[in-house]
Scaffold this motif. Structure first.
Motif, PDB file in Angstrom:
ATOM      1  N   ALA A  48      58.968   2.487  18.402  1.00  0.00           N
ATOM      2  CA  ALA A  48      58.433   1.208  17.907  1.00  0.00           C
ATOM      3  C   ALA A  48      56.908   1.185  17.944  1.00  0.00           C
ATOM      4  O   ALA A  48      56.263   0.727  17.004  1.00  0.00           O
ATOM      5  N   LYS A  49      56.337   1.701  19.019  1.00  0.00           N
ATOM      6  CA  LYS A  49      54.877   1.630  19.187  1.00  0.00           C
ATOM      7  C   LYS A  49      54.115   2.736  18.470  1.00  0.00           C
ATOM      8  O   LYS A  49      52.987   2.532  18.052  1.00  0.00           O
ATOM      9  N   ARG A  50      54.723   3.900  18.323  1.00  0.00           N
ATOM     10  CA  ARG A  50      53.987   5.052  17.801  1.00  0.00           C
ATOM     11  C   ARG A  50      54.351   5.463  16.380  1.00  0.00           C
ATOM     12  O   ARG A  50      53.579   6.160  15.726  1.00  0.00           O
ATOM     13  N   LEU A  51      55.548   5.091  15.915  1.00  0.00           N
ATOM     14  CA  LEU A  51      56.008   5.587  14.607  1.00  0.00           C
ATOM     15  C   LEU A  51      56.442   4.522  13.620  1.00  0.00           C
ATOM     16  O   LEU A  51      56.527   4.811  12.432  1.00  0.00           O
ATOM     17  N   ALA A  52      56.758   3.332  14.080  1.00  0.00           N
ATOM     18  CA  ALA A  52      57.402   2.345  13.206  1.00  0.00           C
ATOM     19  C   ALA A  52      56.492   1.783  12.120  1.00  0.00           C
ATOM     20  O   ALA A  52      56.970   1.410  11.050  1.00  0.00           O
ATOM     21  N   ALA A  53      55.208   1.744  12.355  1.00  0.00           N
ATOM     22  CA  ALA A  53      54.294   1.191  11.357  1.00  0.00           C
ATOM     23  C   ALA A  53      54.249   2.085  10.121  1.00  0.00           C
ATOM     24  O   ALA A  53      54.489   3.291  10.197  1.00  0.00           O
ATOM     25  N   ALA A  54      53.919   1.496   8.997  1.00  0.00           N
ATOM     26  CA  ALA A  54      53.819   2.267   7.756  1.00  0.00           C
ATOM     27  C   ALA A  54      52.760   3.357   7.877  1.00  0.00           C
ATOM     28  O   ALA A  54      52.944   4.469   7.380  1.00  0.00           O
ATOM     29  N   TYR A  55      51.675   3.036   8.531  1.00  0.00           N
ATOM     30  CA  TYR A  55      50.591   4.011   8.748  1.00  0.00           C
ATOM     31  C   TYR A  55      50.257   4.002  10.229  1.00  0.00           C
ATOM     32  O   TYR A  55      49.932   2.960  10.785  1.00  0.00           O
ATOM     33  N   THR A  56      50.378   5.159  10.853  1.00  0.00           N
ATOM     34  CA  THR A  56      50.152   5.256  12.290  1.00  0.00           C
ATOM     35  C   THR A  56      48.807   5.912  12.587  1.00  0.00           C
ATOM     36  O   THR A  56      48.311   6.719  11.809  1.00  0.00           O
ATOM     37  N   THR A  57      48.255   5.544  13.713  1.00  0.00           N
ATOM     38  CA  THR A  57      47.012   6.146  14.154  1.00  0.00           C
ATOM     39  C   THR A  57      47.262   7.589  14.549  1.00  0.00           C
ATOM     40  O   THR A  57      48.243   7.892  15.224  1.00  0.00           O
ATOM     41  N   ASN A  58      46.394   8.479  14.104  1.00  0.00           N
ATOM     42  CA  ASN A  58      46.499   9.905  14.460  1.00  0.00           C
ATOM     43  C   ASN A  58      47.841  10.511  14.091  1.00  0.00           C
ATOM     44  O   ASN A  58      48.404  11.271  14.878  1.00  0.00           O
ATOM     45  N   ASP A  59      48.355  10.181  12.925  1.00  0.00           N
ATOM     46  CA  ASP A  59      49.672  10.724  12.558  1.00  0.00           C
ATOM     47  C   ASP A  59      49.650  12.241  12.659  1.00  0.00           C
ATOM     48  O   ASP A  59      48.736  12.901  12.198  1.00  0.00           O
ATOM     49  N   GLY A  60      50.663  12.760  13.307  1.00  0.00           N
ATOM     50  CA  GLY A  60      50.753  14.192  13.547  1.00  0.00           C
ATOM     51  C   GLY A  60      50.227  14.580  14.915  1.00  0.00           C
ATOM     52  O   GLY A  60      50.430  15.701  15.369  1.00  0.00           O
ATOM     53  N   LYS A  61      49.564  13.647  15.574  1.00  0.00           N
ATOM     54  CA  LYS A  61      49.005  13.932  16.901  1.00  0.00           C
ATOM     55  C   LYS A  61      49.323  12.830  17.902  1.00  0.00           C
ATOM     56  O   LYS A  61      48.821  12.858  19.016  1.00  0.00           O
ATOM     57  N   GLN A  62      50.150  11.862  17.524  1.00  0.00           N
ATOM     58  CA  GLN A  62      50.398  10.725  18.406  1.00  0.00           C
ATOM     59  C   GLN A  62      51.438  10.984  19.484  1.00  0.00           C
ATOM     60  O   GLN A  62      51.543  10.224  20.421  1.00  0.00           O
ATOM     61  N   THR A  63      52.184  12.050  19.372  1.00  0.00           N
ATOM     62  CA  THR A  63      53.227  12.339  20.358  1.00  0.00           C
ATOM     63  C   THR A  63      52.811  13.532  21.203  1.00  0.00           C
ATOM     64  O   THR A  63      52.679  14.647  20.687  1.00  0.00           O
ATOM     65  N   PRO A  64      52.603  13.304  22.502  1.00  0.00           N
ATOM     66  CA  PRO A  64      52.236  14.432  23.375  1.00  0.00           C
ATOM     67  C   PRO A  64      53.324  15.497  23.397  1.00  0.00           C
ATOM     68  O   PRO A  64      54.493  15.226  23.126  1.00  0.00           O
ATOM     69  N   MET A  65      52.938  16.711  23.735  1.00  0.00           N
ATOM     70  CA  MET A  65      53.891  17.827  23.795  1.00  0.00           C
ATOM     71  C   MET A  65      54.658  17.848  25.119  1.00  0.00           C
ATOM     72  O   MET A  65      55.658  18.541  25.240  1.00  0.00           O
ATOM     73  N   ARG A  66      54.186  17.107  26.111  1.00  0.00           N
ATOM     74  CA  ARG A  66      54.845  17.081  27.422  1.00  0.00           C
ATOM     75  C   ARG A  66      54.539  15.759  28.115  1.00  0.00           C
ATOM     76  O   ARG A  66      53.813  14.948  27.593  1.00  0.00           O
ATOM     77  N   GLY A  67      55.126  15.578  29.283  1.00  0.00           N
ATOM     78  CA  GLY A  67      54.857  14.374  30.057  1.00  0.00           C
ATOM     79  C   GLY A  67      56.019  13.406  30.128  1.00  0.00           C
ATOM     80  O   GLY A  67      56.042  12.530  30.976  1.00  0.00           O
ATOM     81  N   HIS A  68      56.979  13.553  29.227  1.00  0.00           N
ATOM     82  CA  HIS A  68      58.175  12.696  29.236  1.00  0.00           C
ATOM     83  C   HIS A  68      59.269  13.431  28.465  1.00  0.00           C
ATOM     84  O   HIS A  68      58.978  14.053  27.442  1.00  0.00           O
ATOM     85  N   PRO A  69      60.508  13.340  28.922  1.00  0.00           N
ATOM     86  CA  PRO A  69      61.598  14.021  28.198  1.00  0.00           C
ATOM     87  C   PRO A  69      61.700  13.599  26.735  1.00  0.00           C
ATOM     88  O   PRO A  69      62.020  14.418  25.871  1.00  0.00           O
ATOM     89  N   VAL A  70      61.410  12.343  26.447  1.00  0.00           N
ATOM     90  CA  VAL A  70      61.495  11.871  25.064  1.00  0.00           C
ATOM     91  C   VAL A  70      60.458  12.567  24.188  1.00  0.00           C
ATOM     92  O   VAL A  70      60.748  12.915  23.041  1.00  0.00           O
ATOM     93  N   PHE A  71      59.265  12.807  24.708  1.00  0.00           N
ATOM     94  CA  PHE A  71      58.245  13.499  23.910  1.00  0.00           C
ATOM     95  C   PHE A  71      58.726  14.897  23.514  1.00  0.00           C
ATOM     96  O   PHE A  71      58.572  15.318  22.371  1.00  0.00           O
ATOM     97  N   ILE A  72      59.317  15.596  24.456  1.00  0.00           N
ATOM     98  CA  ILE A  72      59.839  16.937  24.180  1.00  0.00           C
ATOM     99  C   ILE A  72      60.957  16.851  23.145  1.00  0.00           C
ATOM    100  O   ILE A  72      60.997  17.620  22.182  1.00  0.00           O
ATOM    101  N   ALA A  73      61.836  15.871  23.327  1.00  0.00           N
ATOM    102  CA  ALA A  73      62.937  15.676  22.377  1.00  0.00           C
ATOM    103  C   ALA A  73      62.418  15.330  20.988  1.00  0.00           C
ATOM    104  O   ALA A  73      62.978  15.790  19.983  1.00  0.00           O
ATOM    105  N   GLN A  74      61.351  14.554  20.922  1.00  0.00           N
ATOM    106  CA  GLN A  74      60.802  14.193  19.611  1.00  0.00           C
ATOM    107  C   GLN A  74      60.321  15.436  18.856  1.00  0.00           C
ATOM    108  O   GLN A  74      60.538  15.543  17.651  1.00  0.00           O
ATOM    109  N   HIS A  75      59.690  16.350  19.555  1.00  0.00           N
ATOM    110  CA  HIS A  75      59.240  17.573  18.881  1.00  0.00           C
ATOM    111  C   HIS A  75      60.431  18.454  18.507  1.00  0.00           C
ATOM    112  O   HIS A  75      60.465  19.026  17.414  1.00  0.00           O
TER     113      HIS A  75
END
Length: 122
Positions: A48-75
């Motif tokens: 909701a906070k990072r992807l739901a908007a039509a245009y996101t800030t830093n698209d392609g770089k908004q999801t960290p590669m580590r730090g939470h299981p969901v971030f890893i799952a997203q990649h």
């Protein structure tokens, strides 16, 4: 695994980049400690906070590669940015995500995490 996601997961496993993502011991323990419902709420919040908007800030770089299981799952599931959502899931960029699309993304993440948690520790 949700049978609806089997073709997607098979395609993701053919990607050298996507198939290299796995939960480490710390992330596995976090999932065990928090439980599936909490992890799903985290995923929904991140989407909701990072992807739901039509245009996101830093698209392609908004999801960290580590730090939470969901971030890893997203990649691993190509739900990390609007570009990946368009390429892998057919969800076009430039249009806000519907509630149904957000729920589907959370389901994809959930299914991947279940597979990881039930598979061998890495």
């Amino acid at each position: 695994m949700n049978d609806d996601f089997a073709p997607l997961f098979a395609r993701l496993q053919r990607s050298a980049f996507r198939k290299r993502f796995h939960l480490g011991a710390k992330e596995r323990q976090y999932c065990l400690d928090k439980g599936a419902d909490t992890i799903d709420r985290h995923a929904a919040d991140f989407i909701a906070k990072r992807l739901a908007a039509a245009y996101t800030t830093n698209d392609g770089k908004q999801t960290p590669m580590r730090g939470h299981p969901v971030f890893i799952a997203q990649h691993a599931t190509a739900t990390c940015c609007r570009g990946c959502l368009a390429k892998w899931h057919g969800i076009p960029a430039g249009v806000a995500l519907s509630e149904a699309e957000q729920a589907r993304i959370v389901s994809v993440i959930h299914c991947w995490l279940v597979q990881e948690m039930n598979g061998p520790a890495r």
